[in-house]
Design a protein around this motif. Structure first.
Motif, short mmCIF file in Angstrom:
data_model
loop_
_atom_site.label_atom_id
_atom_site.label_comp_id
_atom_site.label_asym_id
_atom_site.label_seq_id
_atom_site.Cartn_x
_atom_site.Cartn_y
_atom_site.Cartn_z
N ILE A 446 40.02 45.34 44.66
CA ILE A 446 40.10 46.10 45.87
C ILE A 446 40.36 45.33 47.36
O ILE A 446 41.18 46.03 47.90
CB ILE A 446 38.90 47.08 45.68
CG1 ILE A 446 38.58 47.93 44.67
CG2 ILE A 446 38.80 47.97 47.11
CD1 ILE A 446 37.40 48.37 44.40
N THR A 447 39.75 44.41 47.22
CA THR A 447 39.98 43.74 48.70
C THR A 447 41.42 43.30 48.84
O THR A 447 41.94 43.34 49.84
CB THR A 447 39.02 42.42 48.71
OG1 THR A 447 37.68 42.85 48.48
CG2 THR A 447 39.02 41.75 49.90
N ASN A 448 42.10 42.91 47.99
CA ASN A 448 43.39 42.36 47.83
C ASN A 448 44.32 43.29 47.79
O ASN A 448 45.61 43.18 48.24
CB ASN A 448 43.66 41.57 46.57
CG ASN A 448 42.91 40.27 46.73
OD1 ASN A 448 42.33 39.59 47.54
ND2 ASN A 448 42.80 39.45 45.53
N SER A 449 44.03 44.92 47.42
CA SER A 449 44.95 45.76 47.56
C SER A 449 44.60 46.58 49.06
O SER A 449 44.25 47.65 48.84
CB SER A 449 44.78 46.72 46.27
OG SER A 449 44.74 46.01 44.89
N VAL A 450 45.44 45.99 49.82
CA VAL A 450 45.06 46.66 51.19
C VAL A 450 45.58 48.09 51.20
O VAL A 450 44.88 48.82 52.06
CB VAL A 450 45.86 45.88 52.29
CG1 VAL A 450 45.28 46.25 53.63
CG2 VAL A 450 45.33 44.45 52.20
N GLU A 451 46.76 48.33 50.64
CA GLU A 451 47.46 49.64 50.89
C GLU A 451 46.59 50.78 50.09
O GLU A 451 46.58 51.95 50.05
CB GLU A 451 48.62 49.72 50.28
CG GLU A 451 48.94 49.55 48.96
CD GLU A 451 48.94 47.70 48.57
OE1 GLU A 451 49.01 47.73 47.18
OE2 GLU A 451 48.58 47.11 49.38
N MET A 452 45.49 50.38 49.21
CA MET A 452 44.90 51.07 48.39
C MET A 452 43.39 51.61 48.70
O MET A 452 42.62 52.02 48.08
CB MET A 452 44.78 50.53 46.93
CG MET A 452 46.20 50.47 46.34
SD MET A 452 47.11 51.91 46.39
CE MET A 452 46.19 52.89 45.07
#
Length: 753
Positions: A446-452
């Motif tokens: 989740i941390t790496n998926s900024v757009e999500m």
């Protein structure tokens, strides 16, 4: 003394007994008469008495007092006496009793007897119960009989040689020259294949080289072809198939001879194709032959078309009503899926249907094979089926199924949104069964998926409304709400219709988690930390947040109380909490999922207690201010352990904010042919060091070096002493529990200086 009753009369009398007590009385009376006859050295009826004694032995009554009488019968010159004597020796004697050594000389004399039937009795007895001492003494006589022209004796000598080599393996070299003159098929259907297979068991390289050089393969191929093409033979026919036992033995021997041998494999291809296409499958006998054919095809260097034919046979087995045949097919497909992936993929729908089988062993094999079939092209469809299976399967399957879905989603996810949705579905369905590393891994994703971020926090908020039973899901949701609560309140979600949530409603959810009886201590820690973080994200509820935190300063939960006291101290010391609890920056994508614990900041790390928490606290708080928490110092990696196919490598990184902290990433790989399961890595360091061991990425190390387990170790070394470590490894391999200890003293100086 009157003549004893005959064996037939004894059998008839015993069968008239109506109760067990009456039968026992008859046996005791007859045993007493037999003992009296033995004491009087009655040679006339010794053979009859021993025969009756053997019948009593078969009924389960003690007959050990007849052992010496058997030896006397063996020494007799009468064939009838020898026959009963040798039979008694095989039933009443074994190599654990010293009495059997007394018959060595008698057997030697009978092996050189002029009558083939007496020689046959001696060979049968030696092959049945001969000890290693007897085998060494009589191996020469057995070798001579192997070279005789009499097929009757040659067959018995070959079977006796099997026993001799089992007892004394070093005698194999003595018997190898004798095999050159053997006829594989004589007047009766006797094949040398089982004998040679048992001699070496497929593992003796000297034997295999000898067989390969003796042109055995063409002869075996010819015999097997004759068996397939021959007509009905009432003596050897089983369910319409000619001598299936012989066919199975030949196929097993061909499998041994064709392994890693191109020429032998080429000579077998045609006959294996004929067996695979001409064998009847309506009977279990035919299925046994087909199964051995499949194993042979997959084990030798066969043609690609033949391998596809073998896998199609296994696919037909999956449709069989017999559960044992379906289980065998699934197990065989699981072994071949790595080498013939595309051919196995053709039977994917049939394999998935096996997930609905009522038999748990079939269901487990089907689950393992389904995960092996997942790739980038079918990941959506396979995950749909496996998620449905996860929802309806028994509790003992949920942990393994959830782990398999996590690994497959991480490897083949078509998009980050699909990846997040899949893991959230698993946590919602089987949250209490997932492994410990699921929470930090999802947090890192989740941390790496900024757009999500907005989409994820909204989905998680909806998922835990009123249901706190799935603890890992609640932990991830609490962490996300604490990090991205402002996105939830602002309604910035573009992927789906945003929901209207107020700051008070968000805090109500987190407070409900804190007071819920279903919440574990770790979950409450996540919720309290999330409330603390929201003091920098929310503007209208700061006083309420401070009040909630202060209440838990007197909690009976020591961990929760410690956190609340620390947070209260931070409130009093800092006016602007945003300096202490910023949003965690996106971690570099090159970091492995197993290092998810490194992304947790001071307020999110729930694993440290006592002195470890105090010593490493500054490390975590400083990591929140800088995305570059670690830097590579060019420290060379080392191999800490390499034994029994298990290899463990250490790679090193140093903190740029606290040089006393060394972060060690272990990578465990498995070069054997079977997976290592339930893997646990433990480490200990001297008292001058402090160590934190984070959760591993998995507990299963895949075979053939097809994957690794990673785990992170943080070592605090304030005194800059030379690093030493003792490690303990436990795992299951090939059905056995393995455990080993090792010391690692070869750490590079750059890792601790």
């Amino acid at each position: 003394m009157p003549a004893p009753i005959r064996l037939r009369e004894l059998i008839r009398t015993i069968r008239t007994a109506r109760t067990q007590a009456e039968e026992r009385e008859m046996i005791q009376k007859e045993c007493a008469a037999i003992r009296s006859s033995f004491r009087e050295e009655d040679n006339t009826y010794r053979c009859r008495n021993v025969a009756k004694l053997l019948y009593m032995h078969m009924l389960g009554y003690p007959a050990h007092f007849g052992q010496l009488e058997c030896l006397k019968l063996i020494a007799s010159q009468k064939f009838t006496d020898k026959r009963i004597g040798y039979l008694g020796a095989m039933l009443l004697l074994d190599e654990r009793q010293d009495v059997h050594l007394l018959m060595t000389n008698c057997i030697k004399n009978d092996l050189n007897h002029s009558t083939q039937y007496v020689q046959g009795l001696a060979l049968c007895t030696l092959g049945c119960m001969g000890s290693s001492e007897m085998c060494r003494d009589l191996a020469g006589e057995v070798e001579k009989l192997l070279k005789t022209s009499n097929s009757y004796l040659r067959k018995k000598a070959a079977l006796c040689a099997v026993h001799v080599i089992r007892k004394v393996p070093e005698l194999m070299e003595m018997f190898l020259p004798a095999t050159k003159n053997f006829d594989l098929l004589s007047n009766t259907r006797f094949v040398l294949g089982p004998v040679l297979q048992n001699w070496g068991g497929g593992r003796n390289s000297t034997l295999i080289r000898h067989l390969s050089s003796s042109q055995l393969v063409p002869q075996l191929v010819r015999i097997l072809k004759n068996l397939i093409m021959s007509g009905y033979s009432p003596e050897h026919d089983v369910s319409g198939i000619s001598d299936p036992f012989l066919q199975v033995r030949i196929l097993r021997l061909l499998r041994i001879l064709g392994r890693n041998d191109d020429d032998s494999s080429e000579a077998m291809n045609d006959i294996l194709a004929q067996v695979a296409t001409n064998t009847e499958t309506s009977k279990n006998v035919g299925n046994a032959i087909l199964y051995e054919t499949v194993l042979t095809i997959m084990d030798i260097k066969s043609e690609s078309g033949l391998r596809v034919l073998a896998i199609n046979i296994l696919g037909r087995f999956l449709l069989n009503n017999d559960k044992n045949i379906r289980y065998v097919a699934l197990t065989s497909l699981l072994k071949t899926v790595q080498t013939d992936h595309n051919a196995v993929q053709r039977h994917r729908s049939t394999i998935v249907d096996c997930l609905k089988d009522l038999d748990v062993s079939i269901k487990r094999r089907a689950m393992e094979l389904s995960f092996a079939l997942v790739n980038g092209n079918n990941v959506r469809g396979m995950m749909k089926e496996l998620l449905y299976f996860l929802d309806s399967c028994e509790p003992e399957f949920k942990a393994d199924c959830a782990s398999g879905i996590f690994l497959a989603a991480e490897k083949y996810a078509p998009s980050k949104r699909w990846h997040i949705d899949t893991i959230m579905r698993v946590l919602t369905t089987a949250g209490s069964y997932v492994r410990d590393d699921a929470v930090p891994n999802l947090i890192q994703l989740i941390t790496n998926s900024v757009e999500m971020h907005a989409y994820t926090v909204q989905r998680l908020y909806k998922a835990i409304l009123g249901d706190y039973s799935q603890q890992p899901l609640v932990q991830v949701a609490s962490w996300c709400i604490g990090e991205y609560g402002d996105l939830l309140v602002s309604g910035q979600c573009e992927e789906e219709e945003p929901i209207q949530v107020t700051e008070d409603e968000v805090l109500d959810i987190l407070e409900s988690v804190l007071i819920s009886n279903m919440s574990a201590s770790v979950t409450r820690g996540y919720a309290l930390t999330a409330i603390m973080k929201l003091s920098t994200r929310f503007t209208c509820t700061v006083n309420r947040i401070k009040k909630v935190v202060s209440i838990y300063g007197s909690s009976i939960d020591v961990e929760l109380q410690q956190r609340a006291v620390e947070y209260n101290a931070l409130f009093k010391k800092y006016d602007h909490m945003s300096d202490i609890t910023p949003v965690i920056p996106t971690a570099p994508t090159s970091k492995p999922a197993s290092a998810g614990g490194e992304l947790l900041d001071l307020l999110g790390d729930l694993n440290l207690t006592g002195e470890q928490a105090a010593s490493l606290q500054s490390l975590h708080s400083q990591s929140c201010r800088s995305a570059a928490f670690l830097f590579s110092t060019g420290i060379p990696s080392i191999t800490a352990y390499n034994k029994n196919g298990l290899k463990i490598d250490f790679t090193f990184e140093r903190s740029n904010t606290n040089p006393s902290v060394t972060v060690i990433t272990i990578q465990a790989s498995n070069s054997t042919e079977l997976d290592m399961t339930d893997f646990v890595f433990q480490a200990a360091v001297p008292k001058t060091f402090q160590l934190q061991l984070l959760s591993p990425s998995s507990s299963v190390i895949p075979a053939f070096n097809s994957g690794t387990i990673t785990q992170v170790i943080k070592v605090l070394n304030p005194q800059k002493q030379q690093l030493r470590m003792r490690i303990k490894l436990t795992y299951n391999h090939k059905g056995s529990a393995m455990q080993d200890l090792a010391e690692v003293n070869n750490f590079p100086p750059q890792s601790w200086q």
